[in-house]
Structure formats: C-alpha cells, structure tokens
Design an enzyme around this catalytic site. Structure first.
Site, short mmCIF file in Angstrom:
data_model
loop_
_atom_site.label_atom_id
_atom_site.label_comp_id
_atom_site.label_asym_id
_atom_site.label_seq_id
_atom_site.Cartn_x
_atom_site.Cartn_y
_atom_site.Cartn_z
N VAL A 18 47.92 20.20 74.47
CA VAL A 18 48.67 21.51 73.66
C VAL A 18 48.32 21.94 72.34
CG1 VAL A 18 50.16 19.56 72.69
CG2 VAL A 18 50.94 21.91 73.04
N ALA A 19 47.56 20.99 71.62
CA ALA A 19 47.15 21.55 70.06
C ALA A 19 45.83 22.49 70.28
CB ALA A 19 46.85 20.48 69.22
N ALA A 50 53.19 13.86 79.03
CA ALA A 50 54.23 13.76 78.28
C ALA A 50 55.58 14.01 78.91
CB ALA A 50 54.08 14.84 77.03
N GLY A 52 59.14 13.27 78.01
CA GLY A 52 60.22 13.45 77.46
C GLY A 52 60.70 14.65 77.37
N GLY A 53 60.04 15.33 76.34
CA GLY A 53 60.26 16.60 76.16
C GLY A 53 59.80 17.13 74.75
N GLU A 122 66.80 11.00 72.36
CA GLU A 122 66.13 10.00 72.58
C GLU A 122 66.07 9.28 71.28
OE1 GLU A 122 62.14 11.65 73.53
OE2 GLU A 122 62.67 12.14 75.37
N HIS A 238 55.13 2.13 72.90
CA HIS A 238 56.25 2.68 73.68
C HIS A 238 56.78 1.44 74.14
CE1 HIS A 238 58.77 4.73 76.05
NE2 HIS A 238 58.56 6.06 75.40
N HIS A 351 50.74 3.62 72.96
CA HIS A 351 51.36 4.97 73.17
C HIS A 351 50.64 6.05 72.29
CE1 HIS A 351 53.99 7.81 74.94
NE2 HIS A 351 54.59 8.18 73.89
N GLU A 375 47.51 14.91 68.05
CA GLU A 375 47.55 13.59 67.77
C GLU A 375 46.31 13.02 66.91
OE1 GLU A 375 48.08 9.42 70.16
OE2 GLU A 375 48.09 11.18 71.41
N ARG A 386 56.18 7.62 64.66
CA ARG A 386 56.46 8.83 65.31
C ARG A 386 58.12 8.85 65.92
NH1 ARG A 386 55.63 11.70 70.78
NH2 ARG A 386 55.26 9.50 71.31
#
Length: 546
Positions: A18-19, A50, A52-53, A122, A238, A351, A375, A386
C-alpha cells in the site's frame, strides 16, 4: 558474470504494498518518472494479507462522540508512551482524505443497507471506526485498487528484482539502487530519490502472519546506506493466529481481531476466559496485552493444553461467520475446524514491526534522497505497540506524503546527481560481502530468546549465537539478500532489546517486568559504525531523523 544492465528514473520505489504503490501513483501523477521494484510478484507483498480494515473517523460516518481526537488518544494509549504526538495527529488527521481518495479511484468497502460504510471495532479502539472490505479481505481490496490504478497509469513495475544495496554519491546521498534478478543478473537503477516500502520483518521468527517476502530487507538497505532505525525492539505478536500444530512454521493464517470485535471470547483449555480481570477492554485490549495474557495462561497449562488457547465464536453461527469472515472461515475449514460448533485454536505469532527506519511523517530519512514509508518506517505513529488497523492508513497517508516530499526536494535542487553514484566495477555485487546466518538457526533462536518474553541471559545467548553463526560472503542470489537482511535486522533488534531495561508495549523483559518512564520513556536509535557493525543504541530526539 554478465555486466549489469542500467536504467534511470526520478524516483525508484522498492515495494508494491500500500505505501509503495500509493507513493508511486502520487509521484507519477505529479510528473515524476517512477520505477517500482519488487523482489517477487506485484501481488506478493504484505498488503493483501491485511484482514481487519482501515481505522479512520470519516465525516458523517462515525459513532456518536467519536472523533479524530479520540482516535489519536487511543493510538497514544496503545503506543505505551513512545508515540510522537505530532506524528500521530498528522497521520490520523490525513486519514479521512486518504480513504476518500482511495474510494474515488475504485476501492469498494463494505456498506450497510443505508449506503453508509460498515464499521467494526478492534483491540484498543474505543469506538467502531474500522472500515473493511470483503468482510475480512480489506488488504486484498486495497491492493486490487492500487494495482489497477498502476496499470491505468502504465507505471513500470520491475518484478523479481531484489534490492541489493542503495547507490550513493561520494558525499553519501542516495543516487539509485542495485538490483538482482532470479537468474543472478544485476541491474543498476540510477535515480536521485529512492523510497523504501519493503514491509515487515516477520520472518525473523519461526511463526508469523507475514508472507515469505517479509525479511527485513528495507531495514538492512537503510542501515547500510547510513540511515538509522529506532523502536526495532517492539515487535507486535498478533494474539490470534490459527494454531495447526507445534511444528507449523512460516506464514500462518491470521484470525482477525474483528472476530473478537463481533463478540468472540478467548478461553483456555479448561474453557475459562483468558482476559477476565486482565484489562478494562477485556478481549479487545491492545494486542501486546492480549498476547502476554495468553502466554501467562499457557504457562499454567490449564486443561492440559500448553501451546495454544481457543477463540470461541460459536455464538455467531456458521452462516453469519462465513459471510462476515470468509477468509478466516476458509482457513479454519482447511484445518478441519468448524467455527460454528468448535472454538478456534489460536496462539500468538509475529505480526508487525512497530519500529523501523527513522523518518519524518513525510518519509524523509537522514540520508538525502532516501525516503521510507509503511511498515519499514518509524514515523512515531506506533510507539511501543501498534493500534489495530492503523497500518493500512499509515501506508496510504505517509506513502503520499513521501512522494510529495521527493517532488519538493527535486524542485528545491537538494537531491544528488545520480550520474555521480559510486559503482565500483562491472560486478555490482563486489562491494557487498556481508554477514549471513543460516535462516533456520536465526529463526529458532529469535523465537526462543527475542519473542514475547526476553531477559538478559537469553538475549546474550542470542547475540553470541548470531555472531558465531554468521559468515561473511558475497551476495549472489535473492536468498542471500534475504538472509543477510535477516541477519543484520536481528542484530540491530537484539542490540536495542538488550539496552532497554524495562517492559513496555511489545517489549517484555522478565528481568525488568515494569515500565520505567523516568529512564526509558524514549526511543533508542541503532545505526552502523564506520566498520559496518551495529553500534550501541542511543537515544533519539523526538521529531528527529538523527
């Protein structure tokens, strides 16, 4: 060996998560010539895993009383005193715009009957503010959107090109990148700006949620180029990773925190709740708290089970569970588990690296022309632990900011001429003979002595083992690149972990079990000395990139 091939660009981006893709697209839209490099395929990074969101407070779509300020407060609490407040405020304030921009180019998030975005809660969050896609496939949707945009812009993506080292001028500024393909052929990419978006370091450990590419490459590249790293000792485990046997290693299936957000409860082998009385948020406590609680409970081995606990989501029923969490359901089914009738066996696994290359919120490092985002970067957002689902948001925000920083530095004339890059000879590998430890030994020792629980004796054994197990040899293959990166990253992490004589966030010292704000509410910087060895850790000034 054949002579290396050459190419040139205004900006080289290392990584297709994503980055990296956000940065590449932003830079391309603003007129820079961009090359994107990845050591695997374009879809093989961390982003698609990924579940969760994206944690974000959107105008008109949030819980009553929720706000960006509350999101900031939750992030600071989770970070256990080591977040940089200005960095947190900047990144989270930019979040709504970043998510809106992603939706504008085609990202499809889950919605309710009224058309508003569905939101979940979360660990560590005080409100339902995590937007998601495909139930538990948010990363895959973000990746799909960004890759589609990259194709539409005809971005050049060089696949299966491992980044070996950053080229520099005699003055030490970044000037490009040396890459190596799967056939052993080297390439030289000349550019006045290099952006690292290489993801995480999960494969320092035997068991991780990370894909195979997460071998700490960006940490090693940055250190060897003269940059610094900080907060590396804080590795988030995690708490709920699908347990499939004590011999299972490598990437393990994640059971997203959102399952607990929908009411699932952690129980031990005797059926007793794990988190009862541990934290006010119970099963939705920050991840370091939950992981540590699981490890403590396993030490007592209730019900005869001493290597995993269970996540009881049977209240959801099979149909609802499968519809809301299709990825988790499929992983459970493959392991012969029916979440509708059976508690899911889970255990902590490596994680997310909370630290990384020291940067500003604009991605700048102390090396002119070298940037980092995602990351691999330490912006000050995460601190010692985090907050769940802040990672995709950080990649979107800092990726775009880093691209704009590179453009501004181009315009200001402060970047180096890449034609002055120091390339010693035709054999581009000749200047990179580095220490490499065998991966199984490194992972076994890191898992034993530098995972959730640590102490001086174990860290000392680990440091000695890494020194003895490492041999100096030339880098000739992608596996060499990865193993050398794991070796250097491990030594940097252990150096910081030995120095921090307290327990804070993801860093748990059995011999120093409590936080010490007077001495240790500060980040520790690690760098290489003039001989290329990891130097003793030192204190980082807040807001700096020293």
């Amino acid at each position: 060996m054949s002579s290396p091939w050459e190419a040139a660009a205004d900006l080289v981006v290392v990584g297709t998560g994503v980055a990296g893709l956000t940065a590449a697209l932003e830079a391309s839209r603003r007129g820079l010539r961009v090359l994107v490099v990845t050591k695997a395929g374009a879809r093989d990074g961390n982003t698609r895993w990924a579940q969760g969101g994206v944690a974000v407070v959107l105008p008109g779509e949030h819980d009553d009383g929720d706000s960006v300020r509350r999101h900031i407060d939750d992030t600071l609490v989770a970070g256990a005193g080591l977040c940089e407040a200005d960095a947190v405020a900047t990144v989270l304030a930019d979040g709504p715009g970043a998510v809106t921009a992603l939706r504008r180019v085609g990202a499809r998030f889950d919605t309710l009957a009224d058309g508003l975005l569905a939101r979940t809660r979360e660990g560590g969050h005080s409100a339902f503010r995590v937007v998601h896609a495909g139930g538990d496939a948010t990363g895959a949707e973000v990746e799909r959107t960004l890759l589609a945009s990259a194709r539409n812009r005809e971005l050049t993506v060089l696949e299966r090109q491992a980044a070996v080292r950053i080229l520099r001028t005699p003055e030490g500024a970044a000037a490009g990148l040396v890459v190596l393909d799967d056939d052993g052929t080297f390439g030289i990419l000349r550019a006045p700006a290099v952006l690292l978006a290489t993801g995480g370091l999960g494969h320092l450990y035997q068991s991780t949620t990370n894909p195979d590419v997460a071998t700490g490459d960006g940490i090693a590249l940055a250190l060897r180029a003269g940059a610094t790293v900080a907060d590396l000792e804080f590795v988030q485990f995690h708490p709920t990773v699908l347990y499939t046997g004590h011999d299972a290693t490598g990437r393990r299936p994640l059971v997203t925190e959102a399952v607990r957000g929908e009411g699932a409860v952690l129980v031990d082998g005797a059926g007793a709740p794990v988190m009862a009385g541990v934290h006010p948020l119970g099963d939705l406590a920050p991840r370091d708290v939950v992981s540590a609680a699981i490890i403590r409970r396993l030490a007592d081995a209730p019900g005869g089970v001493d290597d995993h606990v269970f996540l009881d989501a049977t209240h959801l029923g099979g149909q609802m569970f499968q519809a809301r969490f299709p990825t988790v359901y499929a992983a459970c089914a493959a392991a012969g588990i029916d979440p509708a009738t059976q508690p899911i066996p889970v255990a902590p696994a490596a994680h997310f690296g909370c630290g990384g290359v020291v940067t500003t919120v604009d991605g700048r490092t102390r090396v002119p022309g070298l940037y980092a985002a995602g990351e691999v970067a330490r912006t000050g957002l995460h601190g010692a632990n985090r907050l769940a689902s802040n990672s995709l948001l950080e990649g979107l925000v800092v990726g775009a900011r880093a691209a704009r920083a590179a453009l501004a530095d181009h315009a200001a004339g402060v970047l180096a001429d890449p034609r002055r890059a120091e390339v010693e000879d035709a054999d581009a590998s000749s200047s990179l003979s580095v220490a490499v430890a065998e991966r199984p030994t490194l992972q076994r020792m890191m898992s034993r002595y530098a995972a959730i629980g640590r102490d001086a004796d174990g860290l000392g054994v680990l440091a000695d083992t890494l020194a003895e197990a490492s041999t100096v040899r030339p880098v000739r293959t992608r596996e060499d690149v990865e193993n050398a990166a794991l070796d250097l990253t491990a030594r940097a992490l252990v150096t910081a972990a030995q120095e921090r004589l307290e327990s804070r966030g993801c860093h748990v010292r059995h011999d120093y079990p409590v936080p010490d704000d007077l001495q240790w509410r500060r980040s520790l910087v690690v760098e290489l000395d003039e001989s290329g060895q990891v130097a003793p850790a030192r204190v980082l000034a807040l807001g700096g990139v020293a």
